[in-house]
Design a protein around this motif. Structure first.
Motif, PDB file in Angstrom:
ATOM      1  N   MET A  90       0.861  -1.264  -0.101  1.00 17.07           N
ATOM      2  CA  MET A  90       0.081   0.059   0.013  1.00 17.07           C
ATOM      3  C   MET A  90       0.842   1.225   0.014  1.00 17.07           C
ATOM      4  O   MET A  90       1.869   1.389   0.899  1.00 17.07           O
ATOM      5  N   ILE A  91       0.842   2.103  -0.913  1.00 22.36           N
ATOM      6  CA  ILE A  91       1.403   3.405  -0.938  1.00 22.36           C
ATOM      7  C   ILE A  91       0.626   4.548  -0.957  1.00 22.36           C
ATOM      8  O   ILE A  91      -0.749   4.508  -1.294  1.00 22.36           O
ATOM      9  N   ALA A  92       1.154   5.737  -0.721  1.00 18.08           N
ATOM     10  CA  ALA A  92       0.332   6.767  -0.522  1.00 18.08           C
ATOM     11  C   ALA A  92       0.949   8.142  -0.664  1.00 18.08           C
ATOM     12  O   ALA A  92       2.296   8.213  -0.759  1.00 18.08           O
ATOM     13  N   ASP A  93       0.090   9.018  -1.363  1.00 23.10           N
ATOM     14  CA  ASP A  93       0.772  10.442  -1.597  1.00 23.10           C
ATOM     15  C   ASP A  93       0.137  11.269  -0.595  1.00 23.10           C
ATOM     16  O   ASP A  93      -0.951  11.952  -0.621  1.00 23.10           O
ATOM     17  N   THR A  94       1.158  11.438   0.553  1.00 18.25           N
ATOM     18  CA  THR A  94       0.609  12.344   1.680  1.00 18.25           C
ATOM     19  C   THR A  94       0.662  13.799   1.468  1.00 18.25           C
ATOM     20  O   THR A  94      -0.300  14.637   2.095  1.00 18.25           O
ATOM     21  N   ASP A  95       1.299  14.381   0.479  1.00 18.27           N
ATOM     22  CA  ASP A  95       1.371  15.767   0.314  1.00 18.27           C
ATOM     23  C   ASP A  95       0.656  16.336  -0.864  1.00 18.27           C
ATOM     24  O   ASP A  95       0.588  17.283  -1.316  1.00 18.27           O
ATOM     25  N   GLY A  96       0.152  15.313  -1.565  1.00 20.33           N
ATOM     26  CA  GLY A  96      -0.797  15.660  -2.719  1.00 20.33           C
ATOM     27  C   GLY A  96      -0.221  16.160  -3.862  1.00 20.33           C
ATOM     28  O   GLY A  96      -0.903  16.934  -4.680  1.00 20.33           O
ATOM     29  N   ASP A  97       1.082  15.988  -4.181  1.00 21.81           N
ATOM     30  CA  ASP A  97       1.901  16.552  -5.088  1.00 21.81           C
ATOM     31  C   ASP A  97       1.878  15.315  -6.237  1.00 21.81           C
ATOM     32  O   ASP A  97       2.709  15.827  -7.492  1.00 21.81           O
ATOM     33  N   VAL A  99       3.333  12.387  -6.309  1.00 21.76           N
ATOM     34  CA  VAL A  99       4.238  11.393  -6.395  1.00 21.76           C
ATOM     35  C   VAL A  99       4.032  10.571  -4.988  1.00 21.76           C
ATOM     36  O   VAL A  99       4.211  11.485  -3.736  1.00 21.76           O
ATOM     37  N   PHE A 100       3.864   9.304  -4.930  1.00 26.96           N
ATOM     38  CA  PHE A 100       3.850   8.575  -3.732  1.00 26.96           C
ATOM     39  C   PHE A 100       4.895   8.892  -2.851  1.00 26.96           C
ATOM     40  O   PHE A 100       6.194   9.001  -3.197  1.00 26.96           O
ATOM     41  N   ASP A 101       4.922   9.016  -1.529  1.00 29.83           N
ATOM     42  CA  ASP A 101       5.921   9.228  -0.408  1.00 29.83           C
ATOM     43  C   ASP A 101       6.006   8.347   0.765  1.00 29.83           C
ATOM     44  O   ASP A 101       6.610   8.344   1.615  1.00 29.83           O
ATOM     45  N   ARG A 102       4.800   7.288   0.546  1.00 28.14           N
ATOM     46  CA  ARG A 102       4.707   6.544   1.994  1.00 28.14           C
ATOM     47  C   ARG A 102       4.197   5.099   1.576  1.00 28.14           C
ATOM     48  O   ARG A 102       3.505   4.792   0.581  1.00 28.14           O
ATOM     49  N   SER A 103       4.939   4.102   2.142  1.00 27.60           N
ATOM     50  CA  SER A 103       4.593   2.668   1.535  1.00 27.60           C
ATOM     51  C   SER A 103       4.736   1.810   2.922  1.00 27.60           C
ATOM     52  O   SER A 103       5.496   1.980   3.796  1.00 27.60           O
ATOM     53  N   THR A 104       3.818   0.690   2.686  1.00 27.86           N
ATOM     54  CA  THR A 104       3.446  -0.371   3.722  1.00 27.86           C
ATOM     55  C   THR A 104       3.152  -1.466   3.109  1.00 27.86           C
ATOM     56  O   THR A 104       2.551  -1.601   2.034  1.00 27.86           O
ATOM     57  N   ILE A 105       3.652  -2.436   3.679  1.00 24.00           N
ATOM     58  CA  ILE A 105       3.168  -3.875   3.228  1.00 24.00           C
ATOM     59  C   ILE A 105       1.837  -4.171   3.950  1.00 24.00           C
ATOM     60  O   ILE A 105       1.611  -4.322   5.313  1.00 24.00           O
ATOM     61  N   PHE A 106       0.783  -4.224   2.998  1.00 23.86           N
ATOM     62  CA  PHE A 106      -0.490  -4.554   3.546  1.00 23.86           C
ATOM     63  C   PHE A 106      -0.918  -5.921   4.084  1.00 23.86           C
ATOM     64  O   PHE A 106      -1.620  -6.433   4.931  1.00 23.86           O
ATOM     65  N   ALA A 107      -0.329  -6.672   2.828  1.00 29.15           N
ATOM     66  CA  ALA A 107      -0.481  -8.405   3.355  1.00 29.15           C
ATOM     67  C   ALA A 107       0.810  -9.152   2.619  1.00 29.15           C
ATOM     68  O   ALA A 107       0.972  -8.898   1.220  1.00 29.15           O
TER      69      ALA A 107
END
Length: 815
Positions: A90-97, A99-107
């Protein structure tokens, strides 16, 4: 591994990735960006170390991207099950630019996940041998619960397995299954469904009510998407085998699709020829695809289909146009990479109208014709494509729209929201409101202006997800909507819900609607209702319906997709009593339709006495259908001689009739009457060239171990025929059975004969030594000056004959 251990591992992984993402340090991706059309921009949205080997993906309602990712290893199925190495990231773009900047192994510990669908607080994933539902109850970015919804599916580890899941507009889950087979059992262990063929499946969100939508002999259907009307389009590999063709396909309910050379197509009823493709790409290895819903690229891009082409390092854009009851497309290149290690596997639309393209990198090798060597060090990336000058979409996911608190009337104002993600959220929220929303939705469907078309279609899909009797009345009213799009969606919905009260209106649409797509939808709905609602048990209800369906199939100019829907609906009724009287209809087209339906019903009860009289007609379609049915029944062939002799006496036999005759003769090759007919006709000097070629081809294809009386003599006589095609057919038929004789020996040594013919004849000498002269001729055919196919044929002979040691050395030196 325990849940707590998994959570700790996932958190550490996310922390490490976050530390590596130093501001100003670019993500690792291809040195050179792929090319996109003028007027568009492309940038890296995610790359290593944030993501590695991404394959297929899907967004949730918050904009987080769930990625089915590979570990970079090529592993066969047994080892994948024993120690699953792959994952959902699972990745996320936390600042809305963008470009994704956060990553987690969801499963973690997944076998080979092939998709990700977020819906109603859960992630639905196809990871063989199962369809899974994953839930994260504490919202820490790691799945707490893993539930198997559907099992079991076969797989080999080459990614030609289950793919998905995909949300249908009716609220059902859909997924694709490659040609590795499935087996479903009930709670008591009883097998309730089993098959080898590839299929498109669907089920309810809880995994119940698993249904087959369609299927065939293709290798690997990958993804599906839906038009606003609910019609399904999908990407599929090796849809055709000779030559290989990877395609886009219009998947219709009950459709039986190629490949033609796969015996598993027998698992499906057939309404005629196997269903055709919509778009033929060639040998490109299609992967993920999507329908573009936004207007951000411009109106000319809306409802286009984007498809990733793994082998050719491209993304294709297909402009979809309605063509009768189906569609046709026009193709354009949209993204092109010159990097041989760029392998696009998915394309998806973000809420702001930008397009994401996933490059899986260089790891994949199993089953890939262009990746001969795995390159796991090439991690791939995710790219974002935008239109230059496109306006920034405000709140693209509707985060400021408190849908959970809004009344149905307030929600309904957003049924035509320009933001596709918001529109889908509203459709589903109204569906969850259930009985309280039906009055509001009925009011929306009462609108008739052209500007309310999107609202009305959306209202149909909300109603289709409400499992209440009260939702059916407005759906029936939608059958009279002035827009064909609404009527198509309504037929789909009423068929899925099994509304028997809609049958009179649906029957009226079969002949009264101007749109062939609506007529097709009405026929499909009637078939589903008759099969599932219990109405088919009442003869007074079903007999008129069967007659109406068959009558509609006789319409002049009807296309293959409408014809299929009508005949499949009749087949579904399994009502031989209502269908059999139509074999005596005065119209040949109706007699043919009734024959096809009865032949494919599980309880059709056809007899020779019912079928053979149908050959007495001047209608070629009915003649061919009757012959095909007779060909599937041993012992019926003796009644066909007159018709076959008439056809074989024609000076020119077209390709379609040749195919019917060939198929019939091969299916009845064990019948002595047919064997005698073939021998007699080949012995007739007045036989036309096309008929002689056809019969020689039948003899060559025959699987009879010992040729029947007269066949070998006719083949030998054909060695001296003036026509090269006939000589080649006779040579191959004799050589494949090692039927060497003086006539074939003379042909081998005749330098006036074409070299290809002499090489083919040499196959008859398998396991026998070659004399010096013959060996010299054969070895010369391996030289580079000859065509590749000619050299390949010579090489096959070299591999079968017995060579002396000196001859082997000579071949090795020449190569």
């Amino acid at each position: 591994m325990s849940d707590n251990s998994r959570k700790l591992t996932a958190c550490l992984d996310g922390l490490i990735v976050a530390c590596l993402l130093v501001p100003g340090l670019p993500l690792q991706a291809a040195d050179k960006l792929p090319r996109v059309p003028e007027g568009f921009t492309i940038e890296v949205a995610a790359a290593s170390p944030l993501v590695k080997h991404p394959m297929l993906a899907g967004f949730d309602h918050r904009g987080r991207l769930f990625i089915a990712a590979s570990s970079g290893k090529n592993i066969r199925s047994a080892d994948l099950v024993k120690d699953p190495p792959n994952l959902i990231r699972m990745i996320a773009d936390t600042d809305g630019d963008g470009v994704f900047d956060r990553s987690t192994i969801f499963a973690d510990k997944m076998t080979l996940p092939m998709g990700a669908l977020w819906h109603r607080g859960a992630l639905y994933v196809a990871s063989p041998p199962n369809i899974w539902r994953l839930r994260d109850f504490d919202d820490d970015g790691v799945a707490d619960e893993r539930t198997i919804l559907v099992d079991t599916f076969g797989f080999s580890g080459n990614a030609a397995s289950v793919h998905g899941c995909f949300l249908g507009p009716n609220g059902r889950l859909y997924w694709c299954d490659g040609r590795h087979g499935h087996e479903f059992r009930d709670k008591n262990g009883k097998v309730i469904s089993k098959g080898k063929a590839a299929r498109i499946f669907s089920c309810r969100l809880d995994g119940s009510d698993v249904q087959t939508w369609c299927g065939g002999g293709m290798d690997n259907p990958v993804e599906v998407d839906f038009l606003s009307t609910g019609e399904m389009i999908g990407s599929v590999n090796i849809f055709l085998g000779r030559p290989r063709d990877d395609c886009l396909v219009h998947w219709v309910d009950g459709g039986a699709y190629p490949r033609f050379d796969q015996a598993c197509v027998a698992e499906f009823p057939k309404t005629g020829p196997l269903m055709p493709p919509m778009t033929r790409f060639g040998h490109v290895a299609v992967s993920g695809m999507t329908r573009y819903r936004s207007t951000e690229f411009g109106p000319e891009y809306r409802d286009n289909v984007f498809t990733t082409l793994f082998n050719t390092h491209k993304v294709a854009r297909s402009v979809v146009t309605r063509d009768g009851a189906t569609f046709r497309t026009t193709e354009h290149e949209f993204l092109v990479s010159d990097d041989p290690d760029f392998h696009p596997t998915d394309v998806l639309e973000d809420a702001d109208g930008s397009l994401l393209v996933i490059d899986t990198g260089g790891w994949f090798r199993i089953g890939c014709p262009v990746s001969k060597v795995a390159k796991p060090d090439i991690h791939g990336a995710i790219y974002r494509i935008r239109r230059k000058g496109a306006h920034k979409v405000k709140d693209p996911r509707g985060r400021f729209l408190d849908a959970a608190r809004l009344t149905p009337a307030a929600l309904a104002r957003h049924l035509d929201d320009a933001r596709p993600v918001v529109r889908e959220r509203v459709i589903d929220r109204l569906a969850q409101a259930g009985i309280d929303a039906i009055g509001t939705l009925e009011g929306v469907l009462a609108e008739r202006s052209a500007g309310s078309l999107t609202r009305r279609v959306s209202a149909v899909w909300s109603l289709s997800r409400i499992d209440k009797e009260a939702s059916l009345r407005p759906l029936r009213a939608a059958l009279a909507d002035p827009a064909a799009e609404v009527r198509v969606a309504a037929t789909r919905s009423l068929g899925t819900l099994g509304d028997h009260q809609a049958m009179p209106q649906l029957i009226g649409l079969l002949s009264g609607d101007k749109s062939s797509a609506v007529r097709r939808g009405a026929a499909t709905a009637l078939g589903r209702i008759l099969e599932t609602s219990g109405v088919s048990g009442a003869a007074s209800t079903r007999a008129p319906t069967v007659a109406s369906l068959l009558a509609a199939s006789g319409r002049s100019g009807i296309d293959r997709f409408e014809e299929h829907a009508l005949l499949y609906a009749v087949i579904r009724t399994n009502d031989a009593a209502a269908t059999r009287p139509l074999l005596a209809d005065r119209r040949p087209a109706i007699r043919r339709a009734a024959l096809v339906a009865l032949d494919q019903m599980s309880d059709g009860g056809l007899t020779r006495e019912l079928v053979v009289p149908l050959l007495d007609t001047d209608d070629p379609g009915l003649q061919q259908a009757a012959l095909e049915v007779i060909g599937r029944h041993q012992g019926w062939a003796d009644q066909t001689r007159g018709l076959l002799e008439t056809w074989l006496a024609e000076k020119a036999i077209d390709a379609k009739r040749s195919s019917v005759i060939r198929g019939f003769l091969l299916s009845q090759q064990g019948d002595m009457a047919i064997q005698k007919l073939v021998a007699e006709r080949l012995g007739d000097d007045s036989l036309g060239l096309s008929a002689r070629r056809l019969l020689i081809d039948v003899v060559g294809r025959s699987s009879i171990e010992t040729l029947p009386a007269g066949w070998r003599e006719m083949l030998v006589a054909s060695l001296g025929h003036d026509d090269l095609t006939i000589r080649e057919g006779a040579v191959r038929a004799l050589a494949s059975r090692r039927l060497i004789g003086p006539e074939l020996e003379r042909l081998i040594d005749d330098t006036k004969q074409p070299a290809t013919l002499r090489v083919a004849a040499l196959e008859s000498l398998a396991e026998k030594p070659l004399g010096a002269s013959r060996f010299g001729f054969l070895s010369q055919q391996l030289d580079a000056e000859h065509a590749a196919l000619s050299r390949l044929a010579a090489a096959r002979v070299v591999a079968t004959v017995r060579l002396s040691r000196s001859q082997q050395m000579a071949i090795a030196a020449r190569i």
